[in-house]
Design an enzyme around this catalytic site. Structure first.
Site, short mmCIF file in Angstrom:
data_model
loop_
_atom_site.label_atom_id
_atom_site.label_comp_id
_atom_site.label_asym_id
_atom_site.label_seq_id
_atom_site.Cartn_x
_atom_site.Cartn_y
_atom_site.Cartn_z
N ASP A 11 7.81 6.99 -6.28
CA ASP A 11 7.01 5.79 -6.52
C ASP A 11 6.15 5.51 -5.29
O ASP A 11 6.68 5.36 -4.18
CB ASP A 11 7.93 4.60 -6.80
CG ASP A 11 7.19 3.39 -7.33
OD1 ASP A 11 6.12 3.56 -7.94
OD2 ASP A 11 7.70 2.27 -7.13
N MET A 12 4.84 5.47 -5.46
CA MET A 12 3.96 5.16 -4.34
C MET A 12 4.14 3.71 -3.91
O MET A 12 4.34 2.83 -4.75
CB MET A 12 2.50 5.42 -4.73
CG MET A 12 2.22 6.87 -5.14
SD MET A 12 2.54 8.07 -3.82
CE MET A 12 1.20 7.69 -2.68
N ASP A 125 0.85 5.68 -10.43
CA ASP A 125 1.50 5.63 -9.13
C ASP A 125 2.96 6.07 -9.13
O ASP A 125 3.67 5.87 -8.14
CB ASP A 125 1.40 4.23 -8.53
CG ASP A 125 2.11 3.18 -9.36
OD1 ASP A 125 2.49 3.48 -10.52
OD2 ASP A 125 2.28 2.05 -8.86
N GLU A 126 3.44 6.68 -10.22
CA GLU A 126 4.84 7.12 -10.23
C GLU A 126 5.02 8.34 -11.11
O GLU A 126 4.33 8.53 -12.11
CB GLU A 126 5.76 5.99 -10.70
CG GLU A 126 5.50 5.52 -12.10
CD GLU A 126 6.52 4.50 -12.58
OE1 GLU A 126 7.72 4.65 -12.27
OE2 GLU A 126 6.11 3.56 -13.28
#
Length: 250
Positions: A11-12, A125-126
């Site tokens: 996860d960013m 983003d994940e």
């Protein structure tokens, strides 16, 4: 829960806001909010950039994301910007740049694929990553993935590794930002069961509130509840699913 599988959730960290800080490094460490139809920064005296403040926003826009400093002040994704200004009036407000976010999303996923190609895309983003066939230890792989993302994007990410997706998604949130959490058969209950039941992906605020009314506040309490009890209150599919995931079965 099988110990043969190793699934990572990457996860960013505060992704949209972190991409913005690449362009505005002077804002690092400050409360920054991204969202709405906000104006871009303007040039001030001596070439210094002047940034809009959250208190000056007027409109129906919502928060797209916020830095961890803004979150500490109570500003989170999905909140109305004008309401958020009550909690953090001096926070910097930036417009969203989705073209840049898509570009950096592609970069971090390509960097991960070069190390571990079995990826399930879960959004901008994940991602989930199947590490089962790789020989290196989980901690080593996670550090390699984290560094690969950093080298490709300049951004940080958090990674959780466990035998299944549900536990890994919870784990990736335990040491944010820039954290690594590896859960095994020996310790996942100790780490996961004390957490609120809403930490399970798929248990939203309404279900969490109903669980609380039944005196089930934590994942451990959910795991201890008889399956028949959960089925009686939430239906066959949901009741069985909650019982299984709380007990580490996904």
């Amino acid at each position: 829960m099988s110990s043969r599988r190793r699934i990572a959730h990457l996860d960013m960290d505060a992704f949209y806001a972190s991409v913005e800080l690449l362009d505005y490094p002077e804002l690092r460490g400050q409360a920054v909010v991204v969202g709405g139809r906000s104006a871009p920064p303007s040039s001030g005296a001596a070439g210094h950039r002047v940034f809009p403040r959250l208190r000056d926003y007027v409109g129906r826009g919502v928060v797209t994301t916020s830095t961890y400093e803004a979150r500490a002040l109570g500003v989170f994704s999905g909140m109305g910007l004008m309401k958020s200004a009550q909690s953090a009036p001096d926070a910097i407000l930036l417009p969203a740049n989705f073209e840049a976010y898509r570009r950096y999303s592609h970069r971090f996923k390509a960097a991960v694929a070069a190390i571990a190609p079995m990826i399930e895309d879960r959004g901008i983003d994940e991602i989930y990553i199947d590490l089962s066939a790789l020989e290196a230890e989980s901690q080593v792989l996670a550090e390699r993935l984290r560094q690969g993302v950093r080298d490709a994007t300049g951004l940080s990410c958090s990674i959780g590794i466990s035998p299944n997706k549900t536990l890994s998604k919870i784990a990736s949130d335990l040491n944010k930002p820039n954290g690594i959490t590896v859960l095994g058969e020996a310790d996942w209950r100790q780490r996961i069961w004390p957490l609120p039941a809403r930490k399970i992906n798929g248990i939203g605020p309404k279900v969490a509130a109903r669980l609380a009314q039944l005196d089930i506040a934590t994942i451990g309490a959910l795991a201890a509840a008889p399956e028949a009890f959960l089925v009686a209150h939430f239906g066959v599919a949901s009741g069985r699913w909650m019982h299984r995931v709380a007990n580490g079965i996904d």
